[in-house]
Design a protein around this motif. Sequence first.
Motif, PDB file in Angstrom:
ATOM      1  N   LEU A  66      45.506  52.111  26.959  1.00 33.42           N
ATOM      2  CA  LEU A  66      46.577  52.856  26.306  1.00 33.42           C
ATOM      3  C   LEU A  66      46.473  54.359  26.529  1.00 33.42           C
ATOM      4  CD1 LEU A  66      46.970  50.925  22.924  1.00 33.42           C
ATOM      5  CD2 LEU A  66      48.139  50.575  25.110  1.00 33.42           C
ATOM      6  N   ASP A  67      45.331  54.831  27.019  1.00 37.55           N
ATOM      7  CA  ASP A  67      45.217  56.245  27.367  1.00 37.55           C
ATOM      8  C   ASP A  67      45.427  56.485  28.862  1.00 37.55           C
ATOM      9  OD1 ASP A  67      42.920  55.184  28.461  1.00 37.55           O
ATOM     10  OD2 ASP A  67      41.532  56.471  27.343  1.00 37.55           O
ATOM     11  N   GLY A  68      45.804  55.429  29.599  1.00 39.17           N
ATOM     12  CA  GLY A  68      46.067  55.552  31.022  1.00 39.17           C
ATOM     13  C   GLY A  68      44.873  55.287  31.918  1.00 39.17           C
ATOM     14  N   SER A  69      43.703  55.079  31.353  1.00 34.33           N
ATOM     15  CA  SER A  69      42.504  54.853  32.157  1.00 34.33           C
ATOM     16  C   SER A  69      42.450  53.409  32.660  1.00 34.33           C
ATOM     17  CB  SER A  69      41.251  55.179  31.343  1.00 34.33           C
ATOM     18  OG  SER A  69      41.165  54.335  30.198  1.00 34.33           O
ATOM     19  N   ILE A  70      41.468  53.116  33.508  1.00 32.90           N
ATOM     20  CA  ILE A  70      41.310  51.794  34.118  1.00 32.90           C
ATOM     21  C   ILE A  70      40.503  50.890  33.199  1.00 32.90           C
ATOM     22  CG2 ILE A  70      40.341  50.551  36.080  1.00 32.90           C
ATOM     23  CD1 ILE A  70      40.735  53.115  37.724  1.00 32.90           C
ATOM     24  N   PRO A  71      41.031  49.746  32.799  1.00 32.31           N
ATOM     25  CA  PRO A  71      40.263  48.824  31.946  1.00 32.31           C
ATOM     26  C   PRO A  71      39.028  48.285  32.662  1.00 32.31           C
ATOM     27  CG  PRO A  71      42.616  48.314  31.865  1.00 32.31           C
ATOM     28  CD  PRO A  71      42.428  49.298  32.976  1.00 32.31           C
ATOM     29  N   GLU A  72      37.963  48.144  31.932  1.00 35.39           N
ATOM     30  CA  GLU A  72      36.716  47.662  32.523  1.00 35.39           C
ATOM     31  C   GLU A  72      36.808  46.213  32.978  1.00 35.39           C
ATOM     32  OE1 GLU A  72      33.575  48.288  29.770  1.00 35.39           O
ATOM     33  OE2 GLU A  72      33.582  50.489  29.978  1.00 35.39           O
ATOM     34  N   ASP A  73      37.733  45.446  32.403  1.00 36.74           N
ATOM     35  CA  ASP A  73      37.854  44.043  32.793  1.00 36.74           C
ATOM     36  C   ASP A  73      38.994  43.809  33.776  1.00 36.74           C
ATOM     37  OD1 ASP A  73      39.808  44.636  30.933  1.00 36.74           O
ATOM     38  OD2 ASP A  73      39.609  42.739  29.839  1.00 36.74           O
ATOM     39  N   ASN A  74      39.517  44.880  34.390  1.00 37.42           N
ATOM     40  CA  ASN A  74      40.479  44.683  35.470  1.00 37.42           C
ATOM     41  C   ASN A  74      39.791  44.009  36.659  1.00 37.42           C
ATOM     42  OD1 ASN A  74      42.723  45.692  34.223  1.00 37.42           O
ATOM     43  ND2 ASN A  74      43.093  47.338  35.689  1.00 37.42           N
ATOM     44  N   PRO A  75      40.556  43.297  37.491  1.00 34.64           N
ATOM     45  CA  PRO A  75      39.927  42.597  38.613  1.00 34.64           C
ATOM     46  C   PRO A  75      39.363  43.571  39.644  1.00 34.64           C
ATOM     47  CG  PRO A  75      42.311  42.532  38.807  1.00 34.64           C
ATOM     48  CD  PRO A  75      42.015  43.074  37.439  1.00 34.64           C
ATOM     49  N   GLU A  76      38.274  43.183  40.235  1.00 28.09           N
ATOM     50  CA  GLU A  76      37.693  43.928  41.342  1.00 28.09           C
ATOM     51  C   GLU A  76      38.214  43.299  42.631  1.00 28.09           C
ATOM     52  OE1 GLU A  76      33.257  44.226  42.920  1.00 28.09           O
ATOM     53  OE2 GLU A  76      33.515  45.357  41.043  1.00 28.09           O
ATOM     54  N   ILE A  77      39.022  44.054  43.374  1.00 32.11           N
ATOM     55  CA  ILE A  77      39.662  43.541  44.575  1.00 32.11           C
ATOM     56  C   ILE A  77      39.090  44.268  45.782  1.00 32.11           C
ATOM     57  CG2 ILE A  77      41.869  43.022  45.684  1.00 32.11           C
ATOM     58  CD1 ILE A  77      43.224  43.476  42.974  1.00 32.11           C
ATOM     59  N   ASP A  78      38.561  43.524  46.726  1.00 28.90           N
ATOM     60  CA  ASP A  78      37.887  44.100  47.896  1.00 28.90           C
ATOM     61  C   ASP A  78      36.822  45.110  47.481  1.00 28.90           C
ATOM     62  OD1 ASP A  78      39.330  42.536  49.568  1.00 28.90           O
ATOM     63  OD2 ASP A  78      40.350  44.158  50.622  1.00 28.90           O
ATOM     64  N   GLY A  79      36.115  44.771  46.397  1.00 27.42           N
ATOM     65  CA  GLY A  79      34.999  45.597  45.955  1.00 27.42           C
ATOM     66  C   GLY A  79      35.366  46.818  45.157  1.00 27.42           C
ATOM     67  N   VAL A  80      36.663  47.003  44.817  1.00 26.10           N
ATOM     68  CA  VAL A  80      37.104  48.194  44.096  1.00 26.10           C
ATOM     69  C   VAL A  80      37.881  47.784  42.857  1.00 26.10           C
ATOM     70  CG1 VAL A  80      38.477  50.312  44.217  1.00 26.10           C
ATOM     71  CG2 VAL A  80      37.183  49.545  46.222  1.00 26.10           C
ATOM     72  N   ARG A  81      37.527  48.366  41.719  1.00 27.30           N
ATOM     73  CA  ARG A  81      38.281  48.164  40.484  1.00 27.30           C
ATOM     74  C   ARG A  81      39.204  49.361  40.302  1.00 27.30           C
ATOM     75  NH1 ARG A  81      34.483  47.137  37.423  1.00 27.30           N
ATOM     76  NH2 ARG A  81      34.752  44.872  37.268  1.00 27.30           N
ATOM     77  N   SER A  82      40.475  49.084  40.090  1.00 22.44           N
ATOM     78  CA  SER A  82      41.474  50.139  39.889  1.00 22.44           C
ATOM     79  C   SER A  82      42.433  49.678  38.800  1.00 22.44           C
ATOM     80  CB  SER A  82      42.220  50.403  41.204  1.00 22.44           C
ATOM     81  OG  SER A  82      43.014  49.274  41.554  1.00 22.44           O
ATOM     82  N   HIS A  83      43.587  50.325  38.702  1.00 20.44           N
ATOM     83  CA  HIS A  83      44.610  49.858  37.769  1.00 20.44           C
ATOM     84  C   HIS A  83      45.300  48.593  38.273  1.00 20.44           C
ATOM     85  CE1 HIS A  83      44.514  54.266  36.747  1.00 20.44           C
ATOM     86  NE2 HIS A  83      44.587  53.787  35.514  1.00 20.44           N
ATOM     87  N   ILE A  84      45.080  48.220  39.519  1.00 18.92           N
ATOM     88  CA  ILE A  84      45.842  47.138  40.139  1.00 18.92           C
ATOM     89  C   ILE A  84      45.461  45.789  39.533  1.00 18.92           C
ATOM     90  CG2 ILE A  84      46.273  45.899  42.291  1.00 18.92           C
ATOM     91  CD1 ILE A  84      45.901  48.542  43.770  1.00 18.92           C
ATOM     92  N   LEU A  85      46.482  45.092  39.033  1.00 19.90           N
ATOM     93  CA  LEU A  85      46.311  43.727  38.534  1.00 19.90           C
ATOM     94  C   LEU A  85      46.649  42.718  39.625  1.00 19.90           C
ATOM     95  CD1 LEU A  85      45.783  41.844  36.067  1.00 19.90           C
ATOM     96  CD2 LEU A  85      48.251  41.927  35.659  1.00 19.90           C
ATOM     97  N   SER A  86      47.743  42.974  40.373  1.00 16.99           N
ATOM     98  CA  SER A  86      48.156  42.099  41.464  1.00 16.99           C
ATOM     99  C   SER A  86      48.853  42.930  42.519  1.00 16.99           C
ATOM    100  CB  SER A  86      49.076  40.982  40.955  1.00 16.99           C
ATOM    101  OG  SER A  86      50.263  41.524  40.411  1.00 16.99           O
ATOM    102  N   TYR A  87      49.003  42.358  43.704  1.00 22.39           N
ATOM    103  CA  TYR A  87      49.590  43.125  44.805  1.00 22.39           C
ATOM    104  C   TYR A  87      50.409  42.207  45.705  1.00 22.39           C
ATOM    105  CZ  TYR A  87      45.489  41.488  47.566  1.00 22.39           C
ATOM    106  OH  TYR A  87      44.521  40.744  48.201  1.00 22.39           O
ATOM    107  N   GLY A  88      51.041  42.813  46.733  1.00 17.99           N
ATOM    108  CA  GLY A  88      51.911  42.040  47.612  1.00 17.99           C
ATOM    109  C   GLY A  88      53.274  41.782  47.022  1.00 17.99           C
ATOM    110  N   HIS A  89      53.817  42.789  46.284  1.00 20.80           N
ATOM    111  CA  HIS A  89      55.132  42.658  45.649  1.00 20.80           C
ATOM    112  C   HIS A  89      56.154  43.540  46.352  1.00 20.80           C
ATOM    113  CE1 HIS A  89      53.339  40.437  42.332  1.00 20.80           C
ATOM    114  NE2 HIS A  89      52.434  41.395  42.198  1.00 20.80           N
ATOM    115  N   ARG A  90      57.403  43.125  46.316  1.00 22.40           N
ATOM    116  CA  ARG A  90      58.477  43.900  46.943  1.00 22.40           C
ATOM    117  C   ARG A  90      59.113  44.866  45.935  1.00 22.40           C
ATOM    118  NH1 ARG A  90      64.131  43.360  48.393  1.00 22.40           N
ATOM    119  NH2 ARG A  90      64.507  44.284  50.458  1.00 22.40           N
ATOM    120  N   ASN A  91      59.851  44.340  44.977  1.00 23.41           N
ATOM    121  CA  ASN A  91      60.472  45.182  43.945  1.00 23.41           C
ATOM    122  C   ASN A  91      60.475  44.406  42.634  1.00 23.41           C
ATOM    123  OD1 ASN A  91      61.681  47.529  42.951  1.00 23.41           O
ATOM    124  ND2 ASN A  91      63.742  46.788  43.333  1.00 23.41           N
TER     125      ASN A  91
END
Length: 613
Positions: free
Chosen positions: A220-245
């Motif tokens: 809620l403060d805009g930071s990256i949650p600690e339990d977000n997925p680690e994708i290709d070895g990196v944890r970011s805000h990204i939950l999922s990818y490969g989307h168009r619109n």
Amino acid sequence: MGGAVAAALMLSTSMVAAQVTPVEIESGDNSLFSSRVLTTGLSNPWAMRWGPDDMIWLTERTSGEVTRVDPTTGAQQLLLTLEDVYTGPQHEGLLGMALHPELLEGTGNDYVYIGYTINNGTAEEPDPSAQIVRYTYDESLQQLVEPTILIEGMPAWNDHNAGRVVFGPDDKLYYSIGEQGHNFGRNLRLPNLAQALPTQDEVDSADWHTYSGKILRLNLDGSIPEDNPEIDGVRSHILSYGHRNPQGIDFGPDGTLYETEHGPASGDELNIIEPGGNYGWPNVSGYIDDQAYTYINWSEAPEDVDQNTDPLPESVPQFEESEFEGDMIDPLAAYWVVEDDYPIGEICGYICDPTIAPSSVHYYDAGEDGITEWDNSLLIPTLKHGTLYVQALSEDGTEADGLPTAWLSTQNRYRDVIVSPDGRTVFIATDAFGSAAQKFGEGLNTSVLHNPGSILMFTYGEEGGGLGGVVEGNDFNASPQAEAGPAEFEDPNTGNEPAPAEDDSVDEAAATGITSESDVAEVAALGAPKFAATCASCHGAGGQGGAGAVLAGNGELADAGFVAETLIHGFGYMPAFGNQLSDEDIAQIGTYIRNSWGNDFGILTTEEVEAAR
């Protein structure tokens, strides 16, 4: 903003044409609902939320306003006007909004979260980005105050910005970002980053450029949650990818995150979002079936190859869907799956292509007293069809149960939907302009919207219904123009031919083809009535603009290729007319607008039109 009105809905009760779909879609019984216009005069309402004060809170994309609407009277109250919002004709502006679940409960969490675009450049050379800002609602002032930027510098551009903001059951914020329309249309040569993932250095330096085509999960403060997925070895805000619109995201009662996103010319998607999931775009549209879509990477194509070249040379990177090596999550449903020989673009332009343009999604549970026909389903408002598709789900909510049913159809562009707490009244927000399926007359597409910039209100179990749904037989083989496009020019709104030219010399100019030696006045005279019939409803009879761009004194019209490509292939909300207009028609209209209202740019030749095709 406008006040409430007691206006009548233009309801689809006697349609002879409706949206074109490649499969027959059942219509719901709209007589179960009463209907009326709740309020009008809204500046492209984009997101609606039911507030704890039993009012509708909404964002207005083009005015940058947050407005509160009385769900009974339609009275409007302005809560906020953004000073720094950057608004464009299609996807930029004030977009999503989420209300903190403890708003007005006395806990101090009187927060409203909004997502919008700003311009870091100039008007001539814009450099937009997206940000999420938290406001505090001051109940005494009845205003949103104390803005706090939670995250900034996210990708934005002139297309596919998505922008939905949702407060999750886990007390996290969810935000959807499109891929800015890269590798498509006016952004054809820009690389599409929907498959790109950030490095650790980029995350550490708050470089979010790879967030394009993603769904994000934030504290809620805009930071990256600690339990977000680690994708290709990196944890970011990204939950999922490969989307168009992905303009639609919403949670089911068990925490399942549903998502709808726009496909290209086929294959709009309904997905369940899984942490770390790859949803395939731009390599895959819909399912991996090698039908009606090939990924062409124009960002790596030679500059001298035109996109209309047929066949494309081997120097242009081209990939079938089955060549994608990623671990992709299949959609629950694709609207629609068609084969390679489907006449995409040939029926009435993109409005008749096999997509629905899903603008949002809302999980619905009927409970004891709600709309029983919609129980355990997803409500999907659509831009092109002006229809609320109701997609039934399996009992556990993990599968789509058959085809959707079409409900509450009107000649509008449906942007968002919410339901009152008692589950019986449905509110649908409509775009203020744009193209949609034509519901009356013999045409198939139109830019005439019956309730632009409005909230429509449908109440279950009350008298005063009688809404007609989608006509039966709504597949392209049964449509009035399915066998062949019009041989001569027709107004896309009415299907009628324009008035004949009054001067025989004008007819002769058309018959001989239009070259750089043709007489400008004669060719423009041919184009004038065709512009009036086709273009004036959006661009204004005097080129002054409105729903469409201002043409008077427009320096961009000096580029003959740009004019031809826009008329043929469309641009933003403007539909493509290449399948409806001949080369001569387009040259005549183009010459007219290039030499009217202060413009003096000469002939648009048929040769230039042919090159743009």
